[in-house]
Design a protein around this motif. Structure first.
Motif, PDB file in Angstrom:
ATOM      1  N   VAL A 109       1.026  -1.187   0.038  1.00  0.00           N
ATOM      2  CA  VAL A 109      -0.354   0.081   0.154  1.00  0.00           C
ATOM      3  C   VAL A 109       0.485   1.270   0.059  1.00  0.00           C
ATOM      4  N   PHE A 110       0.610   2.051  -1.394  1.00  0.00           N
ATOM      5  CA  PHE A 110       1.702   3.315  -0.680  1.00  0.00           C
ATOM      6  C   PHE A 110       0.246   4.166  -0.703  1.00  0.00           C
ATOM      7  N   ASP A 111       1.428   5.853  -0.501  1.00  0.00           N
ATOM      8  CA  ASP A 111       0.315   7.039  -0.171  1.00  0.00           C
ATOM      9  C   ASP A 111       0.112   7.814  -1.157  1.00  0.00           C
ATOM     10  N   ASP A 112       0.196   8.806  -1.337  1.00  0.00           N
ATOM     11  CA  ASP A 112      -0.281   9.861  -2.956  1.00  0.00           C
ATOM     12  C   ASP A 112       0.831  10.757  -3.211  1.00  0.00           C
ATOM     13  N   ASN A 113       2.679   9.922  -2.985  1.00  0.00           N
ATOM     14  CA  ASN A 113       3.082  10.162  -3.246  1.00  0.00           C
ATOM     15  C   ASN A 113       4.817   9.054  -3.332  1.00  0.00           C
ATOM     16  N   ASP A 114       3.324   7.947  -3.368  1.00  0.00           N
ATOM     17  CA  ASP A 114       4.475   6.803  -3.855  1.00  0.00           C
ATOM     18  C   ASP A 114       5.238   5.963  -3.089  1.00  0.00           C
ATOM     19  N   LYS A 115       4.897   6.379  -1.846  1.00  0.00           N
ATOM     20  CA  LYS A 115       5.600   5.908  -0.453  1.00  0.00           C
ATOM     21  C   LYS A 115       5.218   4.823   0.448  1.00  0.00           C
ATOM     22  N   LEU A 116       5.886   4.223   0.237  1.00  0.00           N
ATOM     23  CA  LEU A 116       5.333   1.806   0.324  1.00  0.00           C
ATOM     24  C   LEU A 116       4.854   2.309   1.872  1.00  0.00           C
ATOM     25  N   LEU A 117       4.222   2.231   2.336  1.00  0.00           N
ATOM     26  CA  LEU A 117       2.764   2.444   3.725  1.00  0.00           C
ATOM     27  C   LEU A 117       3.464   0.869   4.700  1.00  0.00           C
ATOM     28  N   ASP A 118       3.005   0.500   3.884  1.00  0.00           N
ATOM     29  CA  ASP A 118       3.096  -1.365   4.887  1.00  0.00           C
ATOM     30  C   ASP A 118       2.635  -1.919   3.514  1.00  0.00           C
ATOM     31  N   THR A 119       3.053  -4.015   3.593  1.00  0.00           N
ATOM     32  CA  THR A 119       2.662  -4.797   3.448  1.00  0.00           C
ATOM     33  C   THR A 119       1.699  -5.804   3.569  1.00  0.00           C
ATOM     34  N   TYR A 120       0.452  -6.256   3.545  1.00  0.00           N
ATOM     35  CA  TYR A 120      -0.863  -7.057   3.638  1.00  0.00           C
ATOM     36  C   TYR A 120      -0.156  -8.220   3.268  1.00  0.00           C
ATOM     37  N   THR A 121      -0.234  -9.047   3.913  1.00  0.00           N
ATOM     38  CA  THR A 121      -0.454 -10.244   3.508  1.00  0.00           C
ATOM     39  C   THR A 121      -1.768 -11.496   3.610  1.00  0.00           C
ATOM     40  N   SER A 122      -2.480 -12.042   3.319  1.00  0.00           N
ATOM     41  CA  SER A 122      -4.104 -12.802   3.166  1.00  0.00           C
ATOM     42  C   SER A 122      -3.805 -14.259   2.093  1.00  0.00           C
ATOM     43  N   LYS A 123      -4.147 -15.273   2.941  1.00  0.00           N
ATOM     44  CA  LYS A 123      -4.491 -16.615   1.438  1.00  0.00           C
ATOM     45  C   LYS A 123      -5.837 -16.197   0.974  1.00  0.00           C
ATOM     46  N   ASN A 124      -6.522 -15.032   0.966  1.00  0.00           N
ATOM     47  CA  ASN A 124      -8.169 -14.475   0.781  1.00  0.00           C
ATOM     48  C   ASN A 124      -7.567 -13.317   0.439  1.00  0.00           C
ATOM     49  N   ILE A 125      -7.435 -13.456  -0.523  1.00  0.00           N
ATOM     50  CA  ILE A 125      -7.916 -11.635  -1.261  1.00  0.00           C
ATOM     51  C   ILE A 125      -8.753 -11.182  -2.155  1.00  0.00           C
ATOM     52  N   VAL A 126     -10.024 -10.189  -1.911  1.00  0.00           N
ATOM     53  CA  VAL A 126     -10.952 -10.311  -2.504  1.00  0.00           C
ATOM     54  C   VAL A 126     -10.797  -8.489  -3.965  1.00  0.00           C
ATOM     55  N   ILE A 127     -10.890  -8.402  -5.091  1.00  0.00           N
ATOM     56  CA  ILE A 127     -10.315  -7.474  -6.143  1.00  0.00           C
ATOM     57  C   ILE A 127     -11.870  -7.145  -5.794  1.00  0.00           C
ATOM     58  N   ASN A 128     -11.481  -5.347  -5.697  1.00  0.00           N
ATOM     59  CA  ASN A 128     -13.504  -4.641  -4.996  1.00  0.00           C
ATOM     60  C   ASN A 128     -13.339  -3.825  -5.807  1.00  0.00           C
ATOM     61  N   THR A 129     -12.577  -3.141  -7.164  1.00  0.00           N
ATOM     62  CA  THR A 129     -11.749  -2.407  -7.427  1.00  0.00           C
ATOM     63  C   THR A 129     -12.777  -0.839  -8.248  1.00  0.00           C
ATOM     64  N   GLY A 130     -13.492  -2.147  -8.899  1.00  0.00           N
ATOM     65  CA  GLY A 130     -14.753  -1.330 -10.028  1.00  0.00           C
ATOM     66  C   GLY A 130     -14.013  -0.314 -11.046  1.00  0.00           C
ATOM     67  N   ALA A 131     -14.305   0.471 -11.458  1.00  0.00           N
ATOM     68  CA  ALA A 131     -14.968   1.098 -12.889  1.00  0.00           C
ATOM     69  C   ALA A 131     -14.631   2.596 -12.945  1.00  0.00           C
ATOM     70  N   SER A 132     -13.866   2.361 -14.380  1.00  0.00           N
ATOM     71  CA  SER A 132     -14.043   4.197 -14.286  1.00  0.00           C
ATOM     72  C   SER A 132     -14.800   5.028 -15.792  1.00  0.00           C
ATOM     73  N   PRO A 133     -14.804   6.067 -15.842  1.00  0.00           N
ATOM     74  CA  PRO A 133     -15.102   6.206 -17.395  1.00  0.00           C
ATOM     75  C   PRO A 133     -14.603   6.381 -18.021  1.00  0.00           C
ATOM     76  N   VAL A 134     -14.672   5.588 -19.123  1.00  0.00           N
ATOM     77  CA  VAL A 134     -13.281   6.012 -20.091  1.00  0.00           C
ATOM     78  C   VAL A 134     -13.555   7.197 -21.090  1.00  0.00           C
ATOM     79  N   ILE A 135     -12.423   7.607 -21.333  1.00  0.00           N
ATOM     80  CA  ILE A 135     -12.113   8.692 -22.507  1.00  0.00           C
ATOM     81  C   ILE A 135     -11.526   8.792 -23.631  1.00  0.00           C
ATOM     82  N   PRO A 136     -12.385   9.163 -24.241  1.00  0.00           N
ATOM     83  CA  PRO A 136     -12.350   8.878 -25.954  1.00  0.00           C
ATOM     84  C   PRO A 136     -10.693   9.817 -26.860  1.00  0.00           C
ATOM     85  N   ASP A 137     -10.033   9.316 -26.881  1.00  0.00           N
ATOM     86  CA  ASP A 137      -8.573   9.943 -28.236  1.00  0.00           C
ATOM     87  C   ASP A 137      -9.537  10.732 -28.889  1.00  0.00           C
TER      88      ASP A 137
END
Length: 442
Positions: A109-137
């Protein structure tokens, strides 16, 4: 490094509900969220809730300022409530920061300045990061000062007199209806030659006609080519001419948020860059799941909630609940009036080689429409002529967002259409129209 029984990346509906459920069982849970503005997930903060507050207040003819102020109050209260629900639980640690996989079961896990805050470990991980709008080129998209995505458009400080919407999908139509009701001149630019192509043709035409009569300008087969800022407005250049706007909404779709260091894992993506899952929402690495919008498919908060049920069952239950047995999925497009749908249209049923009966009921024949003071709309239902089971319904009219759930239950429970036809409903309500709607004919 911190060890947990369960690590959840993202504070969305599925993740937060699973966190609380696991915590009640004594599991130690970490919930990682990169933005404090997203406690509770997309629906509460930038999706369903704020947009429906604006839809509701627009229909009540409230002012732009009053509607947007109430939207902010509602979002703020729900955001705080969701944070406190998890953060005050002794078995849950809410972690602020950007998550990146270091390996299959290690999340940095990193802060807004890309500084490492800590590391989290588990044998069960759930990714729930959603979606974001597509920006056309499109030329000017990165430099124009009046372009917004669906989040930004709900945080305007002043009402735009003219709004141009790029895209004609369901999200675009909801915003078009909402801003039109709030008093903004709205133009919708759609690339294809038809809007809502998957809907029943008769109902689709009725809805577009009503939106057009309300003042919304629809331009189909429109290719946006350039955005040009002037001192006080933006010019949208297209193959169908130019359109001036005080604000431009980009609403051409959403993409999954998969910037998670997945290259350091065995987690695979689909061709659409969504996280690949099976019917139990397991990724290609044992013990890691993906839920909600990040895995693709229908992007509804109630699908995310059902994803929670599937993962809960897989982790702590009998592993019987899957994406294959969750039943028919209803949805509502919150235009004015709303369009709600579940199951098949008549056209889809016929293409599936089914013999059908159809029900059709104009809203202006329902007694409740006099009370609602709104005759707009049309209800249609489809029934299997051989089994008498309900195949689907499309309801365009006031309160259809509530009624459609009854039809969903009938489909899932394989109830004969005659039950809906002959049931006793309260009066005067829109729901009692099911008596007449399901008086179907061959």
């Amino acid at each position: 490094m911190k060890q947990f029984d369960l690590v959840i990346i993202g504070f969305g509906k599925a993740g937060k509900t699973l966190a609380k459920t696991a915590a009640r069982q004594g599991k130690k849970v970490a919930v990682i969220e990169q933005s404090n503005k997203m406690y509770g997930g997309t629906c509460i903060n930038i999706g369903c809730i704020p947009s429906k507050v604006l839809v509701h207040d627009g229909e009540l003819n409230k002012s732009f300022v009053d509607a947007f102020e109430r939207k902010s109050e509602v979002v703020g209260a729900l955001n705080k409530k969701n944070y406190n629900t998890l953060a005050t639980d002794e078995n849950i640690e809410v972690v602020d920061g950007k998550a990146k996989f270091k390996s299959n079961y290690e999340v940095e896990v990193f802060d807004d300045n890309d500084k490492l805050l800590d590391t989290y470990t588990s044998k069960n991980i759930v990714i729930n990061t959603g979606a974001s709008p597509v920006i056309p080129d499109i030329e000017g998209v990165k430099t124009s000062k009046r372009l917004y995505d669906s989040t930004g458009i709900m945080n305007l400080s002043e009402q735009p007199k003219r709004l141009v919407i790029i895209g004609g999908g369901y999200i675009a139509l909801e915003f078009a209806s909402m801003f039109n009701n709030l008093g903004t001149d709205v133009t919708v630019l759609e690339r294809s030659d038809i809007l809502m192509p998957k809907e029943d043709e008769e109902i689709r035409n009725a809805a577009i006609n009503d939106l057009t009569e309300a003042g919304i300008n629809f331009v189909t087969e429109a290719e946006s080519e350039k955005f040009e800022d002037t001192e006080d407005h933006t010019i949208v250049h297209t193959n169908k001419g130019t359109f001036e706007a005080d604000a431009v909404l980009l609403a051409i779709g959403r993409k999954p948020n998969v910037d998670l260091g997945l290259e350091n894992t065995d987690i695979e993506l689909t061709d659409r860059k969504e996280i690949k899952v099976d019917e139990h929402l397991r990724t290609t690495r044992e013990g890691i799941y993906a839920v909600g919008d990040v895995k693709g498919g229908m992007q509804f908060t109630y699908i995310s909630l059902d994803d929670f049920r599937i993962v809960k069952d897989d982790l702590y239950g009998d592993k019987e609940r899957t994406t294959e047995n969750r039943g028919a999925v209803p949805y509502t497009v919150f235009i004015d009036p709303p369009l709600s749908r579940v199951g098949m249209t008549a056209k889809e049923a016929k293409e599936a080689s089914k013999e059908i009966k159809e029900g059709k009921l104009p809203v202006n024949s329902i007694p409740r429409h006099k009370i609602n003071n709104d005759p707009r709309g049309l209800f249609k239902a489809v029934v299997d002529a051989e089994t008498n089971e309900v195949l689907g319904a499309t309801l365009y009219g006031k309160e259809s967002e509530e009624m459609i759930n009854i039809v969903k239950l009938a489909i899932d429970q394989k109830i004969s259409y005659e039950v809906l036809r002959d049931n006793i409903y309260t009066h005067p309500t829109m729901t009692e129209s099911l008596n007449d709607l399901f008086n179907v004919k061959e």
